[in-house]
Design an enzyme around this catalytic site. Structure first.
Site, PDB file in Angstrom:
ATOM      1  CD  GLU A 124      -2.713   0.641   2.741  1.00  0.00           C
ATOM      2  OE1 GLU A 124      -3.900   0.300   2.666  1.00  0.00           O
ATOM      3  OE2 GLU A 124      -2.112   0.773   3.823  1.00  0.00           O
ATOM      4  CE  LYS A 126       6.225   5.249   6.183  1.00  0.00           C
ATOM      5  NZ  LYS A 126       6.280   6.675   6.404  1.00  0.00           N
ATOM      6  CG  ASP A 128       5.623  12.628   3.570  1.00  0.00           C
ATOM      7  OD1 ASP A 128       5.710  12.455   4.801  1.00  0.00           O
ATOM      8  OD2 ASP A 128       6.453  13.272   2.912  1.00  0.00           O
ATOM      9  CE1 TYR A 235      -1.835   4.051   9.086  1.00  0.00           C
ATOM     10  CE2 TYR A 235      -1.986   5.717   7.371  1.00  0.00           C
ATOM     11  CZ  TYR A 235      -1.555   5.319   8.623  1.00  0.00           C
ATOM     12  OH  TYR A 235      -0.862   6.182   9.400  1.00  0.00           O
ATOM     13  CE  LYS A 323      10.338   5.756   5.268  1.00  0.00           C
ATOM     14  NZ  LYS A 323      11.168   6.763   5.839  1.00  0.00           N
ATOM     15  CB  CYS A 417      38.741  15.308  23.127  1.00  0.00           C
ATOM     16  SG  CYS A 417      37.092  15.975  23.385  1.00  0.00           S
ATOM     17  CB  CYS A 420      37.925  17.583  27.485  1.00  0.00           C
ATOM     18  SG  CYS A 420      38.342  15.913  26.947  1.00  0.00           S
ATOM     19  CB  CYS A 435      37.069  12.023  23.821  1.00  0.00           C
ATOM     20  SG  CYS A 435      37.407  12.852  25.379  1.00  0.00           S
ATOM     21  CB  CYS A 441      35.121  14.755  27.980  1.00  0.00           C
ATOM     22  SG  CYS A 441      34.689  15.464  26.378  1.00  0.00           S
TER      23      CYS A 441
HETATM   24  S1  IVH Z   1       0.423   0.906   8.684  1.00  0.00           S
HETATM   25  C1  IVH Z   1       1.815  -0.391  13.360  1.00  0.00           C
HETATM   26  N1  IVH Z   1       0.019   2.056   6.378  1.00  0.00           N
HETATM   27  O1  IVH Z   1       3.882   5.754   8.488  1.00  0.00           O
HETATM   28  C2  IVH Z   1       1.906   0.662  12.328  1.00  0.00           C
HETATM   29  N2  IVH Z   1       1.188   3.299   8.031  1.00  0.00           N
HETATM   30  O2  IVH Z   1       6.633   5.665   9.321  1.00  0.00           O
HETATM   31  C3  IVH Z   1       1.028   0.350  11.141  1.00  0.00           C
HETATM   32  N3  IVH Z   1       1.826   5.561   7.336  1.00  0.00           N
HETATM   33  O3  IVH Z   1       3.230   5.518  11.891  1.00  0.00           O
HETATM   34  C4  IVH Z   1       1.075   1.463  10.203  1.00  0.00           C
HETATM   35  N4  IVH Z   1       0.944   5.456   5.316  1.00  0.00           N
HETATM   36  O4  IVH Z   1       1.637   6.914  10.457  1.00  0.00           O
HETATM   37  C5  IVH Z   1       0.560   2.189   7.604  1.00  0.00           C
HETATM   38  N5  IVH Z   1      -0.465   2.933   4.287  1.00  0.00           N
HETATM   39  C6  IVH Z   1       0.073   3.081   5.497  1.00  0.00           C
HETATM   40  C7  IVH Z   1       0.720   4.267   5.912  1.00  0.00           C
HETATM   41  C8  IVH Z   1       1.283   4.338   7.186  1.00  0.00           C
HETATM   42  C9  IVH Z   1       1.598   6.218   6.184  1.00  0.00           C
HETATM   43  C10 IVH Z   1       2.541   6.135   8.495  1.00  0.00           C
HETATM   44  C11 IVH Z   1       2.024   5.742   9.825  1.00  0.00           C
HETATM   45  C12 IVH Z   1       3.207   5.179  10.563  1.00  0.00           C
HETATM   46  C13 IVH Z   1       4.323   5.790   9.805  1.00  0.00           C
HETATM   47  C14 IVH Z   1       5.613   5.024   9.966  1.00  0.00           C
END
Ligand code: IVH
Length: 695
Positions: A124, A126, A128, A235, A323, A417, A420, A435, A441
């Site tokens: 799915e 992610k 932002d 989600y 990512k 260092c 210190c 150090c 320090c």
């Molecule tokens: S599932 C137990 N699905 O990304 C956590 N999270 O970097 C299950 N996020 O804290 C999360 N899109 O806020 C899930 N399709 C998606 C998401 C998603 C964005 C966020 C979420 C999470 C953060 C982690």
């Protein structure tokens, strides 16, 4: 010390410092009081960065009235705090195909299911934005909370009520009680329009859609939120009154049926390559999506498997975020500084000509260590490619040698260092130069204090890095215990804190209140706060679970220091504590100064003894279990995780303190030892019967 933007004499620096302070104060006033900012967000931030830089270079210029020292600069939010019924955790990351397969393999190993034919993953987008938990009671929206630290967030109900994507009521087939988790976001086109409008009104603009969404939600004035174009994607679920689905994709369907928006498209499938193909496809189309995404989330589709997999630290084992690749940019290295960390490690930091990378201004990048500098062949004045991925510290990727003019200067790694002046040594086989100043320090001491008050440790609000640094310089806080004596001490201070420039009755009072709020602390957080080398949150938890109270831990460690013997072996028998960590722990307790600090802290604090989760109603809570041999019904990791979730302690070795040994096929010496000691030996089936109460 730290690096300069420009090479300045002290007088020039003082001059510039004064000007910046005056300028920043003027713009603070224009923004906060007159609501009429004259400069852009970016220009304002740049001024603040310059000021911070000068103060880093010339700490003598840092006065209590500097804008960098203002506690009240970011006023405490004013939102009510809400405890999450089910924690809102974060996600682990993978960055390439190989790490993705490791994620899969880990799951399969943990579940111990034959082959990988049955592992179905959901992929799915992610989103932002900022995560939010919506709570429905009697199918009516009653509460909305931010994630906060995962356990406690802020009450943003009134603001979320203005978001049209968020249903205020759920249909009759939804459970009575339900928490829906998802992301609040702003679309890219709406973000651009909002910024245009703000600019036309001479107001501060937002750096990116995520900041715009967060800034709009965290508005105390709901009327402002109402005018902002916000959206919500669901989600995941938090607390649920009744069972909703068997799979993650089933949850998506239900959410959709109940009137939530969900990110589309998604992918569900068995097999290794499908999720990766989906990742590549979405990455390719990313620009066309109406909203920002920063990667793909992979989730185990079966919910019963999600349950079995559970969590490690703050992230589920059953999900991870893939990512998108880092964003890169070219800039110049103006200077290389050395930072001294909590454990004395000298880290080279490149001070860069500030540059925007993926919407964020970057002016520092880590160079990691001496070897990395040599590997890159980097010199001061070089043009370099830097990259930034997510929230990770930006890195230098490579030097553009073709851009050299001959005026670049080589960087010599120091052997003292910079703080210190103690010798800095690189031990054989290590990359880090450390150090040797230890407690003398100041850099190490200050870093340790910063760690002590940090979010996952004592979490003292209003005690940021700058404040710690200032209290240190004013000789008010030199050891952790000084924090808890600050209020008393302040009574005899002339002038007292509330009369210092930039402070007042309110800000001093707030600080003391947040310190006092933390006098009671869970044992595991306390251990973590001590900053023992190699003892992170997970190890701190294991130690707390094993020894339960500080008194007991101290007694045992004193024995381990004095005679080694049984106490040290017991320490080593704790899951995940190997000889390296054990030695660090022993060394920490062997240090007289540390013992002194502990004794003093005990007088100021109420350290809660560690309570194992669900301890009361589990038949194995408080028992010590050793798993040995080849388990067939579950993997070793799952067996341990489950035992611990039920409040049992797991150990790697059998002693007279062991309550149960669970022996799988081909159990060897541990089984023998258990029989010799008369410890109860269970088969895997017997163990399962015991913990499920079926026996
Ligand atoms: S599932 C137990 N699905 O990304 C956590 N999270 O970097 C299950 N996020 O804290 C999360 N899109 O806020 C899930 N399709 C998606 C998401 C998603 C964005 C966020 C979420 C999470 C953060 C982690």
């Amino acid at each position: 010390m730290a690096g300069a933007l420009f090479d300045m004499s002290l007088e020039d620096a003082r001059d510039r410092h004064n000007k910046l302070v005056a300028e920043i104060k003027k713009h603070d006033r224009l923004y906060h009081q007159d609501d009429a900012p004259e400069i852009s967000d970016a220009d304002y931030d740049a001024m603040r960065r310059d000021l911070e830089q000068i103060e880093a270079d010339y700490p003598e210029l840092m006065t209590a009235d500097s804008p960098t020292q203002q506690v009240g600069a970011a006023p405490s939010s004013g939102f009510k705090k809400i405890k999450h019924a089910v924690p809102m955790l974060s996600l682990s990351n993978v960055f390439d195909d190989e790490e993705y397969s490791e994620f899969r393999d880990r799951i399969l190993r943990f579940l111990n299911e034959p082959g990988d034919s049955g592992l179905e993953l959901l992929a799915e987008q992610k989103i932002d934005g900022l995560s939010c938990s919506l709570r429905y009671e009697g199918r009516k929206l009653v509460q909305a909370a931010t994630r906060g630290d995962g356990y406690e967030g802020e009450d943003i109900t009134a603001n979320v009520m203005t978001i049209t994507d968020v249903p205020h009521e759920l249909p009759a087939d939804a459970p009575e009680t339900l928490e829906v988790r998802g992301e609040i976001y702003m679309r890219k086109d709406e973000f651009a329009a909002l910024n245009q409008k703000l600019a036309a009104e001479d107001k501060k603009i937002f750096a990116n859609p995520r900041n715009a969404a967060a800034g709009s939600v965290r508005q105390l004035n709901v009327e402002v939120t109402k005018t902002r174009p916000l959206h919500f994607f669901g989600y995941a679920l938090g607390e649920t009154g009744s069972e909703i689905a068997d799979t993650q994709s089933g949850i998506r369907e239900k959410l959709k049926a109940w009137g939530f928006q969900i990110p589309e498209p998604s992918y569900v499938g068995i097999g290794v390559d499908g999720p990766l193909r989906y990742y590549k496809e979405i990455l390719g189309n990313r620009a066309e999506l109406p909203y920002d995404i920063d990667g793909i989330v992979y989730k185990v589709n079966r919910l019963d498997w999600q349950d079995r997999l559970g969590f490690v630290s703050r992230a589920p084992r059953w999900a991870t975020a893939h990512k998108f690749p880092a964003e890169q940019a070219v800039t110049i290295i103006n200077k290389i500084d050395i930072q001294v960390g909590r454990t004395g490690v000298l880290t080279p930091v490149a001070r860069l000509e500030p540059i925007t990378v993926g919407g964020v201004v970057v002016s520092n990048a880590t160079l990691h260590n001496e070897d990395e500098i040599n590997r890159l062949g980097v010199k001061i004045g070089d043009h370099v490619v830097i990259q930034r991925a997510g929230d990770v510290i930006p890195q230098v990727v490579k030097v553009l040698e073709e851009k050299r003019t001959g005026r670049e200067e080589a960087f010599k790694f120091p052997f003292r260092c910079p703080v210190c002046d103690s010798l800095a040594l690189r031990e054989e086989g290590e990359v880090a130069v450390r150090c040797t100043g230890g407690l003398i320090c100041p850099a190490q001491a200050v870093e340790r204090l910063k760690h002590f008050v940090s979010r996952n440790a004592f979490d003292i609000e209003g005690m940021g890095d700058k404040i710690i640094q200032m209290f240190w310089e004013k000789d008010l806080v030199r050891s952790p215990v000084d924090i808890f004596r600050l209020e008393e001490r302040n009574k005899g201070l002339a002038p007292p804190l509330q009369e210092w420039e930039g402070w007042g009755e309110k800000s001093a009072e707030n600080l003391f209140a947040s310190i006092n709020e933390r006098r009671r602390i869970p044992f595991n957080r306390f251990i973590y706060a001590l900053g023992i080398r190699q003892v992170g949150e997970a190890t701190a938890k294991r130690l707390a679970a094993h020894y339960r109270t500080l008194q007991h831990l101290r007694d045992e460690m004193t024995q381990a220091v004095d005679s080694g013997g049984g106490a040290y072996e017991e320490l080593l028998s704790i899951e995940d504590i190997g000889p390296g960590v054990a030695e660090e722990i022993r060394m920490f307790f062997a240090e007289k100064h540390n013992q002194q600090v502990l004794t003093e802290l005990e007088l100021e604090l109420d350290i809660e003894s560690y309570d194992a989760p669900q301890a009361a109603d589990s038949p194995v809570s408080g028992k010590t279990v050793v798993f040995t041999g080849t388990l067939e019904l579950m993997s070793r990791a799952e067996a341990k995780a489950r035992a611990e979730a039920l409040g049992a302690k797991t150990s790697g070795s059998v002693s007279s303190k062991t309550d149960y040994v669970v022996a799988g096929a081909e159990a060897g010496s541990k089984l023998k030892k258990a029989q010799e000691l008369g410890v109860l030996v269970l088969s895997e089936q017997e163990w399962l019967a015991l913990i499920t109460g079926a026996g």
